[in-house]
Design a protein around this motif. Sequence first.
Motif, PDB file in Angstrom:
ATOM      1  N   ARG A  49       0.847  -1.192   0.000  1.00 40.29           N
ATOM      2  CA  ARG A  49       0.000   0.000   0.000  1.00 40.29           C
ATOM      3  C   ARG A  49       0.884   1.245   0.000  1.00 40.29           C
ATOM      4  O   ARG A  49       2.007   1.221   0.509  1.00 40.29           O
ATOM      5  N   ASN A  59       0.569   5.314   1.176  1.00 41.46           N
ATOM      6  CA  ASN A  59      -0.346   6.223   1.874  1.00 41.46           C
ATOM      7  C   ASN A  59      -0.612   7.477   1.034  1.00 41.46           C
ATOM      8  O   ASN A  59       0.247   7.956   0.307  1.00 41.46           O
ATOM      9  N   SER A  60      -1.846   7.979   1.127  1.00 39.87           N
ATOM     10  CA  SER A  60      -2.283   9.102   0.297  1.00 39.87           C
ATOM     11  C   SER A  60      -2.118  10.446   1.007  1.00 39.87           C
ATOM     12  O   SER A  60      -2.387  11.487   0.421  1.00 39.87           O
ATOM     13  N   GLN A  61      -1.685  10.390   2.264  1.00 33.79           N
ATOM     14  CA  GLN A  61      -1.459  11.616   3.031  1.00 33.79           C
ATOM     15  C   GLN A  61      -0.404  11.327   4.087  1.00 33.79           C
ATOM     16  O   GLN A  61      -0.085  10.179   4.348  1.00 33.79           O
ATOM     17  N   ASN A  62       0.148  12.372   4.662  1.00 35.12           N
ATOM     18  CA  ASN A  62       1.078  12.167   5.762  1.00 35.12           C
ATOM     19  C   ASN A  62       0.350  11.398   6.852  1.00 35.12           C
ATOM     20  O   ASN A  62      -0.843  11.625   7.082  1.00 35.12           O
ATOM     21  N   ASP A  63       1.053  10.489   7.509  1.00 38.64           N
ATOM     22  CA  ASP A  63       0.379   9.599   8.447  1.00 38.64           C
ATOM     23  C   ASP A  63       1.317   9.232   9.586  1.00 38.64           C
ATOM     24  O   ASP A  63       2.531   9.341   9.474  1.00 38.64           O
ATOM     25  N   VAL A 104       2.146   5.939  11.776  1.00 46.36           N
ATOM     26  CA  VAL A 104       1.945   4.497  11.842  1.00 46.36           C
ATOM     27  C   VAL A 104       3.045   3.906  12.709  1.00 46.36           C
ATOM     28  O   VAL A 104       4.232   4.186  12.491  1.00 46.36           O
ATOM     29  N   TRP A 148       5.118   9.298   8.740  1.00 43.60           N
ATOM     30  CA  TRP A 148       5.407   8.857   7.372  1.00 43.60           C
ATOM     31  C   TRP A 148       4.859   9.889   6.403  1.00 43.60           C
ATOM     32  O   TRP A 148       3.712  10.314   6.506  1.00 43.60           O
ATOM     33  N   LYS A 194       3.454  11.460   2.878  1.00 42.69           N
ATOM     34  CA  LYS A 194       2.558  11.028   1.806  1.00 42.69           C
ATOM     35  C   LYS A 194       3.390  10.361   0.710  1.00 42.69           C
ATOM     36  O   LYS A 194       4.488  10.807   0.386  1.00 42.69           O
ATOM     37  N   THR A 214       4.563   7.200   0.873  1.00 41.06           N
ATOM     38  CA  THR A 214       5.426   6.140   1.400  1.00 41.06           C
ATOM     39  C   THR A 214       4.825   4.780   1.055  1.00 41.06           C
ATOM     40  O   THR A 214       3.626   4.570   1.186  1.00 41.06           O
ATOM     41  N   THR A 215       5.662   3.859   0.589  1.00 41.63           N
ATOM     42  CA  THR A 215       5.228   2.506   0.265  1.00 41.63           C
ATOM     43  C   THR A 215       5.353   1.625   1.498  1.00 41.63           C
ATOM     44  O   THR A 215       6.397   1.605   2.147  1.00 41.63           O
TER      45      THR A 215
END
Length: 183
Positions: free
Chosen positions: A55, A57-61, A63, A68, A70, A72-73
């Motif tokens: 996956r 990510n579609s935005q900064n996150d 986890v 992480w 936006k 990042t795989t």
Amino acid sequence: HYPEVKQRLRQEFDRVLGNDLTRPITNKDLDELEYCDAVTKEVYRHSPIAFFIGRVNSQNDKVGGYDWLKGTTFQMLASALMKHKDYWTEPEKFDPDRFYRIEESDKYLLEKKKMKNTFPIFGGGIRICPGRKLAIIELKCLLILIYRKYDIELVDMNAPLKYNSDFINVCTELKVRIKPRKF
């Protein structure tokens, strides 16, 4: 490995499909096979076809306590996810009931709360497999055609499963005894 599961599965086939082994299987029949659905999901949980899920990510996150950016795989190990104690009650136990009418039982509350995010069989959301419905129909029909007509047993209950793991996991050898079913 689980004769009681095989027996319940057969009972459901017999109840839904009757005793005419030549009768065509209908969509209505397939929809009624709830325990069959539960069994296939539990088998997948124990032996995922794909061993990782990718996956981006579609935005900064945030986890795992880390930030992480936006784009990042992420690679998630499916087998670890499917047996993690934070998501599954008795994760090592093979029990199709964790997927069967769970709204009627409080035994699997953890699964009820986390199921949407922890069980990615055939993907989900915009990444759902377009062949998902067909794959599930084919799997159900295969189980019906085999287990309604035949008794199948492992030759050696203690033999390890022989498989290759590349992009997907593939069973390379499974020795079984097949006999016509006695009614």
